[in-house]
Scaffold this active site. Structure first.
Site, PDB file in Angstrom:
ATOM      1  N   HIS A 198      -3.930  14.037   0.199  1.00 14.88           N
ATOM      2  CA  HIS A 198      -4.169  13.196   1.378  1.00 14.88           C
ATOM      3  C   HIS A 198      -3.004  13.305   2.367  1.00 14.88           C
ATOM      4  CE1 HIS A 198      -5.351   9.853   3.892  1.00 14.88           C
ATOM      5  NE2 HIS A 198      -4.208   9.226   3.638  1.00 14.88           N
ATOM      6  N   THR A 242      -4.796   6.398  -0.224  1.00 18.67           N
ATOM      7  CA  THR A 242      -6.013   7.199  -0.318  1.00 18.67           C
ATOM      8  C   THR A 242      -5.888   8.273  -1.395  1.00 18.67           C
ATOM      9  OG1 THR A 242      -6.374   6.866   2.041  1.00 18.67           O
ATOM     10  CG2 THR A 242      -7.618   8.636   0.989  1.00 18.67           C
ATOM     11  N   TYR A 281       1.183   5.726  -0.580  1.00 20.67           N
ATOM     12  CA  TYR A 281       0.727   6.958   0.074  1.00 20.67           C
ATOM     13  C   TYR A 281       0.927   8.068  -0.952  1.00 20.67           C
ATOM     14  CZ  TYR A 281       0.507  10.017   4.313  1.00 20.67           C
ATOM     15  OH  TYR A 281       0.178  10.930   5.291  1.00 20.67           O
ATOM     16  N   GLN A 311      -4.045   2.569  14.756  1.00 18.24           N
ATOM     17  CA  GLN A 311      -2.914   3.047  13.954  1.00 18.24           C
ATOM     18  C   GLN A 311      -2.092   4.098  14.689  1.00 18.24           C
ATOM     19  OE1 GLN A 311      -4.109   4.414  10.077  1.00 18.24           O
ATOM     20  NE2 GLN A 311      -2.053   5.041   9.475  1.00 18.24           N
ATOM     21  N   TYR A 316       1.883   3.006  14.958  1.00 15.85           N
ATOM     22  CA  TYR A 316       2.572   3.228  13.681  1.00 15.85           C
ATOM     23  C   TYR A 316       4.007   3.739  13.818  1.00 15.85           C
ATOM     24  CZ  TYR A 316       2.276   8.365  13.504  1.00 15.85           C
ATOM     25  OH  TYR A 316       2.445   9.704  13.740  1.00 15.85           O
ATOM     26  N   LYS A 358      -4.181  -1.978   9.608  1.00 17.03           N
ATOM     27  CA  LYS A 358      -4.506  -2.153   8.193  1.00 17.03           C
ATOM     28  C   LYS A 358      -4.602  -3.626   7.792  1.00 17.03           C
ATOM     29  CE  LYS A 358      -4.054   2.285   7.079  1.00 17.03           C
ATOM     30  NZ  LYS A 358      -3.713   2.768   5.767  1.00 17.03           N
ATOM     31  N   ASP A 415      -8.897   0.110   1.403  1.00 17.86           N
ATOM     32  CA  ASP A 415      -8.016  -0.394   2.454  1.00 17.86           C
ATOM     33  C   ASP A 415      -8.571   0.096   3.788  1.00 17.86           C
ATOM     34  OD1 ASP A 415      -5.826  -1.903   3.262  1.00 17.86           O
ATOM     35  OD2 ASP A 415      -4.525  -0.159   3.392  1.00 17.86           O
ATOM     36  N   ARG A 470       0.547  16.729  12.653  1.00 19.92           N
ATOM     37  CA  ARG A 470       1.865  17.332  12.874  1.00 19.92           C
ATOM     38  C   ARG A 470       1.739  18.843  12.729  1.00 19.92           C
ATOM     39  NH1 ARG A 470       3.138  12.914   9.644  1.00 19.92           N
ATOM     40  NH2 ARG A 470       3.343  14.255   7.826  1.00 19.92           N
ATOM     41  N   GLU A 489     -10.518   3.862   2.924  1.00 15.85           N
ATOM     42  CA  GLU A 489      -9.528   4.538   2.090  1.00 15.85           C
ATOM     43  C   GLU A 489      -9.866   4.228   0.633  1.00 15.85           C
ATOM     44  OE1 GLU A 489      -5.527   3.653   3.236  1.00 15.85           O
ATOM     45  OE2 GLU A 489      -5.637   4.945   5.011  1.00 15.85           O
ATOM     46  N   ASP A 545       0.852  -1.195   0.000  1.00 18.74           N
ATOM     47  CA  ASP A 545       0.000   0.000   0.000  1.00 18.74           C
ATOM     48  C   ASP A 545       0.884   1.240   0.000  1.00 18.74           C
ATOM     49  OD1 ASP A 545      -2.610   1.092  -0.024  1.00 18.74           O
ATOM     50  OD2 ASP A 545      -2.406   1.639   2.077  1.00 18.74           O
ATOM     51  N   THR A 591      -8.870  -5.703   3.266  1.00 21.54           N
ATOM     52  CA  THR A 591      -8.741  -4.839   2.091  1.00 21.54           C
ATOM     53  C   THR A 591      -9.692  -5.387   1.031  1.00 21.54           C
ATOM     54  OG1 THR A 591      -6.407  -4.372   2.563  1.00 21.54           O
ATOM     55  CG2 THR A 591      -7.178  -3.958   0.315  1.00 21.54           C
ATOM     56  N   GLU A 619      -9.017   3.903  -2.959  1.00 21.59           N
ATOM     57  CA  GLU A 619      -7.753   3.709  -3.654  1.00 21.59           C
ATOM     58  C   GLU A 619      -7.977   3.055  -5.020  1.00 21.59           C
ATOM     59  OE1 GLU A 619      -4.573   1.977  -1.440  1.00 21.59           O
ATOM     60  OE2 GLU A 619      -5.371   2.599   0.512  1.00 21.59           O
ATOM     61  N   ARG A 667      -8.162   3.708  12.835  1.00 24.95           N
ATOM     62  CA  ARG A 667      -7.335   4.889  13.094  1.00 24.95           C
ATOM     63  C   ARG A 667      -6.827   4.965  14.532  1.00 24.95           C
ATOM     64  NH1 ARG A 667      -5.804   6.095   8.053  1.00 24.95           N
ATOM     65  NH2 ARG A 667      -7.554   6.653   6.695  1.00 24.95           N
ATOM     66  N   GLU A 699     -10.309  12.456   6.835  1.00 21.59           N
ATOM     67  CA  GLU A 699     -10.227  13.799   6.258  1.00 21.59           C
ATOM     68  C   GLU A 699     -11.590  14.472   6.198  1.00 21.59           C
ATOM     69  OE1 GLU A 699      -7.274  13.709   2.698  1.00 21.59           O
ATOM     70  OE2 GLU A 699      -8.083  11.683   2.984  1.00 21.59           O
TER      71      GLU A 699
END
Length: 422
Positions: free
Chosen positions: A138, A354, A133, A245, A249, A258, A238, A147, A204, A131, A262, A206, A242, A368
């Site tokens: 996204h 995503t 990114y 995660q 992560y 994850k 996917d 962040r 997600e 997978d 899927t 995708e 959250r 999001e």
């Protein structure tokens, strides 16, 4: 194998009348591959044509198709065809189109079945799942959320297709229920984690690319060769936990958040069918290293939508976006995957990550759309920050031009979590 040919002719029609209907996902210019069964019978390979399926396993057995010196449609997956050279893919597609062409007329020696009268299965045996990114929008949204909004993208993101190895064992076909996963969860004020069902179950949106031609261990590949290695594409969801995660992560990335499920659409739309809809990747301010630079247009103009329905409710479209937003095309993802000498195998599945557009109505995840649950969606009087048990999620995708090339649907419903182990 590249460029347009007779299989793309927008004036071409089929003797299967539903394939000529306006708005069908499956005109004769598409011919996506899938695997189906009747009742408890064996799995068979077919192509979608309008509302019908042409049984390729039967056609090959009857000598009406000969994709290779030995049978490729008798194994219950597409892997045998996918492992053939790309020229064989093209010849097979042309031969199938000729069988269904209106000028040839209806044929009694072909087996046609209604799609709504069969059960669809995984179209391919997935060897490995990676997978990525690859959507800048996204990645920027997630970076701003968790962040520094002024430095949302990590320094490597504009230079490298970020990805992680997922679990091929839990890639399932559309219509398979998805059980709410258990995992370790730790809130910001908790002294220690606890085991429990995720409360922040997400989606997600995708695009999945399926590798046909394999590569050898120790041998990097170019972006151009990577493009030729891709057999076709599927819609891909996917599913993500959250709250699991965010606790797990760091430092190695997603794991159990994850690994539980899927979902892919049942029809593989071939790369050749998408040839008229190629578009460039977005404009770049930061140059890529030479091995990642494109020699052509490797993105696709694929319209994408997400529908969500609460249990017993009416589906509502909550997002409309487009695969053209991907900053790194599938061929770049594949070329980067192999740059270390990693061997790519027939049946490998690459998820794009995503796909999000520039605004809330085009975001590809609930994370999001609801900004981490702080601004829930209104689904007709029912509010959702994240998914609840019984919710149904349906992804749809299609190219719109002289003809419509559709993917069908990628759908799953959330089932309650299992009992916790003692």
């Amino acid at each position: 194998m590249s460029g347009l040919n007779a299989t793309h002719d927008p004036a071409r029609q089929s003797w299967v009348e539903s394939a000529n209907a306006k708005g069908t996902d499956f005109p004769i210019q598409n011919l996506p591959y899938g695997v189906f069964s009747q009742d408890d019978g064996p799995r068979r390979v077919g192509v979608a044509i309008g509302e019908m399926i042409l049984d390729l396993t039967a056609a090959e057995a009857a000598g009406l198709l000969r994709p290779a010196p030995t049978p490729v449609f008798d194994g219950g997956t597409l892997n045998a065809l996918m492992a053939r050279p790309p020229d064989d893919w093209s010849r097979t597609r042309a031969a199938v189109a000729a069988l269904l062409d209106a000028e040839a007329g209806p044929r009694d020696d072909l087996v046609l079945l209604r799609q709504d009268a069969v059960r669809m299965h995984m179209p391919v045996f997935v060897r490995g799942f990676t997978d990525f990114y690859a959507s800048k929008e996204h990645a920027t949204n997630v970076g701003a959320m968790f962040r520094d909004p002024k430095n949302a993208l990590l320094p490597n993101w504009l230079h490298i297709p970020i990805g992680y190895n997922g679990r091929a064992s839990t890639v399932v076909v559309s219509g398979t229920g998805i059980r709410r996963p258990l995992g370790q969860i730790k809130g910001p004020d908790d002294a220690a984690p606890r085991l429990g069902p995720t409360a922040r179950l997400d989606i997600e949106l995708e695009l999945g690319a399926l590798v046909g031609t394999p590569s050898s261990m120790g041998q990097p590949i170019s972006v151009a060769r990577a493009q030729e290695m891709i057999f076709g594409f599927v819609l891909l969801n996917d599913w993500s936990a959250r709250d699991v995660q965010v606790w797990e992560y760091q430092p190695l990335g997603p794991f159990q958040a994850k690994a539980f499920g899927t979902t892919i659409s049942p029809w593989i739309v071939t790369r050749e069918a998408l040839e008229p809809y190629r578009v460039p990747t977005p404009e770049r301010g930061t140059p890529l290293l030479p091995y990642l630079r494109e020699e052509g247009d490797y993105n696709y103009d694929i319209r994408l939508e997400i529908d969500i329905a609460p249990a017993g409710g009416t589906p509502r479209t909550v997002s409309r976006t487009n695969a053209c937003h991907l900053y790194y095309a599938a061929a770049q993802q594949l070329a980067h995957h192999a740059i270390s000498g990693c061997a790519m195998e027939t049946g490998d599945l690459l998820g794009s990550g995503t796909i999000s557009g520039p605004d809330r109505d085009s975001y590809g995840s609930l994370l999001e759309m609801t900004w981490n649950g702080s601004d829930p969606l209104d689904l007709g009087g029912v509010r959702r920050g994240f998914l609840e048990n019984g919710d149904m999620v349906r992804l749809r995708g299609w190219c719109e031009g002289a003809v419509r090339i559709g993917f069908g649907v990628c759908e799953g419903t959330i089932l309650p979590a299992p009992e916790q182990p003692a």
